[in-house]
Design a protein around this motif. Structure first.
Motif, PDB file in Angstrom:
ATOM      1  N   LYS A 109      48.476  54.557  30.476  1.00 55.78           N
ATOM      2  CA  LYS A 109      48.765  54.548  31.907  1.00 55.78           C
ATOM      3  C   LYS A 109      47.582  54.000  32.695  1.00 55.78           C
ATOM      4  N   GLY A 110      47.852  52.955  33.489  1.00 58.97           N
ATOM      5  CA  GLY A 110      46.822  52.378  34.339  1.00 58.97           C
ATOM      6  C   GLY A 110      45.812  51.508  33.618  1.00 58.97           C
ATOM      7  N   ARG A 111      46.010  51.284  32.309  1.00 54.56           N
ATOM      8  CA  ARG A 111      45.075  50.469  31.529  1.00 54.56           C
ATOM      9  C   ARG A 111      45.877  49.452  30.729  1.00 54.56           C
ATOM     10  N   PHE A 112      45.672  48.170  31.016  1.00 59.45           N
ATOM     11  CA  PHE A 112      46.474  47.109  30.417  1.00 59.45           C
ATOM     12  C   PHE A 112      45.591  46.107  29.690  1.00 59.45           C
ATOM     13  N   ARG A 113      46.225  45.226  28.927  1.00 59.24           N
ATOM     14  CA  ARG A 113      45.497  44.139  28.271  1.00 59.24           C
ATOM     15  C   ARG A 113      45.371  42.924  29.190  1.00 59.24           C
ATOM     16  N   GLN A 114      46.297  42.792  30.108  1.00 66.32           N
ATOM     17  CA  GLN A 114      46.209  41.771  31.147  1.00 66.32           C
ATOM     18  C   GLN A 114      46.346  42.472  32.489  1.00 66.32           C
ATOM     19  N   PHE A 115      45.392  42.253  33.373  1.00 66.05           N
ATOM     20  CA  PHE A 115      45.440  42.935  34.664  1.00 66.05           C
ATOM     21  C   PHE A 115      44.684  42.123  35.705  1.00 66.05           C
ATOM     22  N   LYS A 133      16.185  28.963  35.830  1.00 67.27           N
ATOM     23  CA  LYS A 133      14.900  29.625  35.615  1.00 67.27           C
ATOM     24  C   LYS A 133      14.634  30.688  36.666  1.00 67.27           C
ATOM     25  N   ASP A 134      14.944  30.404  37.917  1.00 67.68           N
ATOM     26  CA  ASP A 134      14.636  31.360  38.983  1.00 67.68           C
ATOM     27  C   ASP A 134      15.628  32.510  38.983  1.00 67.68           C
ATOM     28  N   SER A 135      15.131  33.683  39.323  1.00 65.64           N
ATOM     29  CA  SER A 135      15.968  34.878  39.381  1.00 65.64           C
ATOM     30  C   SER A 135      16.670  34.951  40.740  1.00 65.64           C
ATOM     31  N   ILE A 136      17.957  35.179  40.715  1.00 65.16           N
ATOM     32  CA  ILE A 136      18.746  35.248  41.944  1.00 65.16           C
ATOM     33  C   ILE A 136      19.429  36.614  42.006  1.00 65.16           C
ATOM     34  N   PRO A 137      19.207  37.383  43.068  1.00 60.63           N
ATOM     35  CA  PRO A 137      19.832  38.703  43.179  1.00 60.63           C
ATOM     36  C   PRO A 137      21.328  38.589  43.427  1.00 60.63           C
ATOM     37  N   ALA A 138      22.073  39.554  42.911  1.00 59.05           N
ATOM     38  CA  ALA A 138      23.527  39.548  43.081  1.00 59.05           C
ATOM     39  C   ALA A 138      24.062  40.965  42.959  1.00 59.05           C
ATOM     40  N   VAL A 139      25.134  41.241  43.688  1.00 63.30           N
ATOM     41  CA  VAL A 139      25.780  42.549  43.641  1.00 63.30           C
ATOM     42  C   VAL A 139      27.266  42.365  43.922  1.00 63.30           C
ATOM     43  N   GLY A 140      28.110  43.150  43.249  1.00 61.73           N
ATOM     44  CA  GLY A 140      29.549  42.990  43.409  1.00 61.73           C
ATOM     45  C   GLY A 140      30.299  44.304  43.344  1.00 61.73           C
ATOM     46  N   PHE A 141      31.553  44.256  43.811  1.00 63.71           N
ATOM     47  CA  PHE A 141      32.414  45.442  43.861  1.00 63.71           C
ATOM     48  C   PHE A 141      33.839  44.961  43.603  1.00 63.71           C
ATOM     49  N   SER A 142      34.606  45.701  42.810  1.00 65.45           N
ATOM     50  CA  SER A 142      35.956  45.271  42.449  1.00 65.45           C
ATOM     51  C   SER A 142      36.962  46.405  42.608  1.00 65.45           C
ATOM     52  N   ILE A 143      38.125  46.081  43.164  1.00 64.74           N
ATOM     53  CA  ILE A 143      39.217  47.043  43.289  1.00 64.74           C
ATOM     54  C   ILE A 143      40.081  46.994  42.026  1.00 64.74           C
ATOM     55  N   GLY A 144      40.431  48.155  41.513  1.00 65.94           N
ATOM     56  CA  GLY A 144      41.334  48.240  40.363  1.00 65.94           C
ATOM     57  C   GLY A 144      42.770  48.011  40.817  1.00 65.94           C
ATOM     58  N   PHE A 145      43.160  46.757  40.876  1.00 69.44           N
ATOM     59  CA  PHE A 145      44.421  46.362  41.485  1.00 69.44           C
ATOM     60  C   PHE A 145      45.619  47.040  40.825  1.00 69.44           C
ATOM     61  N   GLU A 146      45.686  47.023  39.495  1.00 66.10           N
ATOM     62  CA  GLU A 146      46.854  47.589  38.805  1.00 66.10           C
ATOM     63  C   GLU A 146      46.956  49.096  39.041  1.00 66.10           C
ATOM     64  N   ARG A 147      45.819  49.753  39.148  1.00 68.21           N
ATOM     65  CA  ARG A 147      45.839  51.198  39.402  1.00 68.21           C
ATOM     66  C   ARG A 147      46.353  51.486  40.814  1.00 68.21           C
ATOM     67  N   ILE A 148      45.975  50.637  41.758  1.00 69.04           N
ATOM     68  CA  ILE A 148      46.488  50.772  43.118  1.00 69.04           C
ATOM     69  C   ILE A 148      48.003  50.609  43.123  1.00 69.04           C
ATOM     70  N   ILE A 149      48.497  49.586  42.426  1.00 68.66           N
ATOM     71  CA  ILE A 149      49.938  49.342  42.351  1.00 68.66           C
ATOM     72  C   ILE A 149      50.640  50.526  41.714  1.00 68.66           C
ATOM     73  N   THR A 150      50.085  51.066  40.636  1.00 64.17           N
ATOM     74  CA  THR A 150      50.682  52.221  39.947  1.00 64.17           C
ATOM     75  C   THR A 150      50.818  53.401  40.900  1.00 64.17           C
ATOM     76  N   ILE A 151      49.758  53.691  41.662  1.00 68.18           N
ATOM     77  CA  ILE A 151      49.786  54.823  42.591  1.00 68.18           C
ATOM     78  C   ILE A 151      50.821  54.606  43.687  1.00 68.18           C
ATOM     79  N   LEU A 152      50.865  53.403  44.263  1.00 70.28           N
ATOM     80  CA  LEU A 152      51.807  53.121  45.347  1.00 70.28           C
ATOM     81  C   LEU A 152      53.252  53.232  44.858  1.00 70.28           C
ATOM     82  N   LYS A 153      53.530  52.766  43.648  1.00 72.01           N
ATOM     83  CA  LYS A 153      54.884  52.854  43.116  1.00 72.01           C
ATOM     84  C   LYS A 153      55.272  54.306  42.867  1.00 72.01           C
ATOM     85  N   GLU A 154      54.325  55.119  42.410  1.00 66.56           N
ATOM     86  CA  GLU A 154      54.605  56.544  42.196  1.00 66.56           C
ATOM     87  C   GLU A 154      54.880  57.253  43.515  1.00 66.56           C
ATOM     88  N   ARG A 155      54.312  56.749  44.598  1.00 64.29           N
ATOM     89  CA  ARG A 155      54.552  57.320  45.930  1.00 64.29           C
ATOM     90  C   ARG A 155      55.865  56.826  46.546  1.00 64.29           C
TER      91      ARG A 155
END
Length: 392
Positions: free
Chosen positions: A128-134, A304-326
């Motif tokens: 549940k909520g964990r897929f091979r393609q998402f 060669k040069d170091s470049i700072p980076a930061v990211g954030f990701s929404i678990g799209f399939e989990r959101i869909i699962t919750i909305l469908k259950e609602r």
């Protein structure tokens, strides 16, 4: 011979009504990202296997879908996976973004605030909520080293979740450098850090007892294990370092808008994280519905040069699962109209009316129906959410 019509295990077909929900969720997320100054980009689904294998992707490297070499490139002199394969399906969007940035750096602003949405693949054990393609919905900031980049992400992702109707969630935040300090202070060697983190990352699934047992099974000394678990109960005020002060700054600012807690046991599975890491947990789902962190060293694979980076990701399939259950209903759905006619000479009237209604913003479809089946067709369309107009 009859073939199995089910999709591959861990993947799924998307019905039209589900597609409407998925499109609305993506559009809502995109709108929020754009409002906060993030620019959309896209990368290919496949990457060079050598790059994927050296991505510090943690446990995900065991879950790669690899692609066989083609034509003259494919030989069977050595029957190993890496000798037979040279490409793989991306397992997340962060590594492709890093390659993308290195390749297109001269065409991009600094800092670069980007977002990308698309399918990724992992050879998971489906559940549940964990897929091979998402689908993942990422935002990233490249070229900004201050904590203000994290703060921007931590204010943007929750905003998108609010727009989707999620209110009962909490942001969990930690710093890999603080975590490393605790591991070393407990008596572990620095080179043990990644192995220890793989076990600590299971805390929410197996609990403290399960983590303790797994570390003991890995032949770590009991005194070190208990010391580490004791340190993991330290609050943010118990750390005297610049990393802790920066993390406290982020917590102080974000807490004015969204619930956020320091979570010293938070690990995140990717080995490329170098600083603050964060997840969003919801009462509606066991596990996180969004996650990310800082990965300052990943781009050094390309330059060669170091470049700072930061990211954030929404678990799209989990959101869909919750909305469908609602049994969630899309709040801003366009009016859907079905024009049904039974005589060929009514076609011009139907076309004229279709043009008029679509010009007014409605979604319009039309059907030529046998008069004997008219009632059945009308009922079917109404069940699909259409306002039915029968042309007489």
């Amino acid at each position: 011979m009859k073939f199995n019509s089910n999709p591959v295990r861990g993947t799924f077909d998307v019905l039209p009504q589900d597609m409407e929900l998925r499109n609305w969720v993506q559009d809502t997320i995109k709108k929020t990202y754009r409002q906060r100054g993030y620019m959309q980009m896209e990368t290919p689904c496949i990457e060079n296997l050598e790059l994927l294998n050296h991505s510090e992707g943690g446990e995900n490297l065991r879950l790669l879908f690899k692609i066989l070499k083609r034509g003259d490139k494919l030989t069977f002199d050595e029957l190993s996976e890496n000798a037979l394969c040279d490409l793989g399906l991306r397992f997340d969007l962060t590594l492709p973004l890093s390659r993308f940035y290195a390749n297109n750096r001269n065409e991009l602003p600094t800092p670069f605030k980007s977002f990308q949405m698309g399918y990724v693949w992992r050879a998971e054990r489906p559940q549940k909520g964990r897929f091979r393609q998402f689908t993942q919905c990422d935002i990233d900031i490249i070229g900004e080293k201050s904590i203000y980049a994290e703060i921007d992400l931590l204010l943007t992702i929750p905003k998108a979740l609010y727009e989707l109707g999620f209110k009962n969630f909490t942001i969990k935040i930690n710093d890999r450098r603080l975590l490393k300090d605790m591991v070393v202070k407990a008596g572990f060697k620095e080179e043990d850090f990644d192995t220890v983190c793989i076990t600590l990352d299971k805390m929410d699934k197996v609990g403290e007892d399960g983590v303790t047992q797994e570390l003991l099974d890995k032949a770590y000394e009991e005194a070190k294990v208990h010391k580490l678990l004791e340190l993991l109960n330290t609050n943010i005020g118990g750390f005297d370092s610049e990393h802790a002060k920066e993390l406290q700054k982020a917590i102080d600012i974000v807490s004015k808008y969204y619930p956020i807690d320091f979570e010293p046991t938070l690990v995140r599975g990717m080995g490329y994280y170098t600083g603050p890491i964060f997840e969003i947990v919801s009462e509606d789902f066991r596990g996180s519905i969004a996650g990310g962190g800082r990965y300052d060293n990943l781009l050094s694979k390309f330059q060669k040069d170091s470049i700072p980076a930061v990211g954030f990701s929404i678990g799209f399939e989990r959101i869909i699962t919750i909305l469908k259950e609602r049994n969630f209903k899309i709040p801003t759905m366009e009016k859907k109209v079905a024009l049904v006619f039974t005589e060929e000479q009514q076609l011009k009237e139907v076309i004229d009316l279709t043009e008029k209604l679509t010009g007014g913003g409605s979604l319009v479809t039309n059907f030529f129906v046998n008069r004997n089946k008219l009632g059945k067709k009308v009922n079917q369309l109404e069940e699909q959410g259409y306002e039915v107009q029968v042309i007489k």
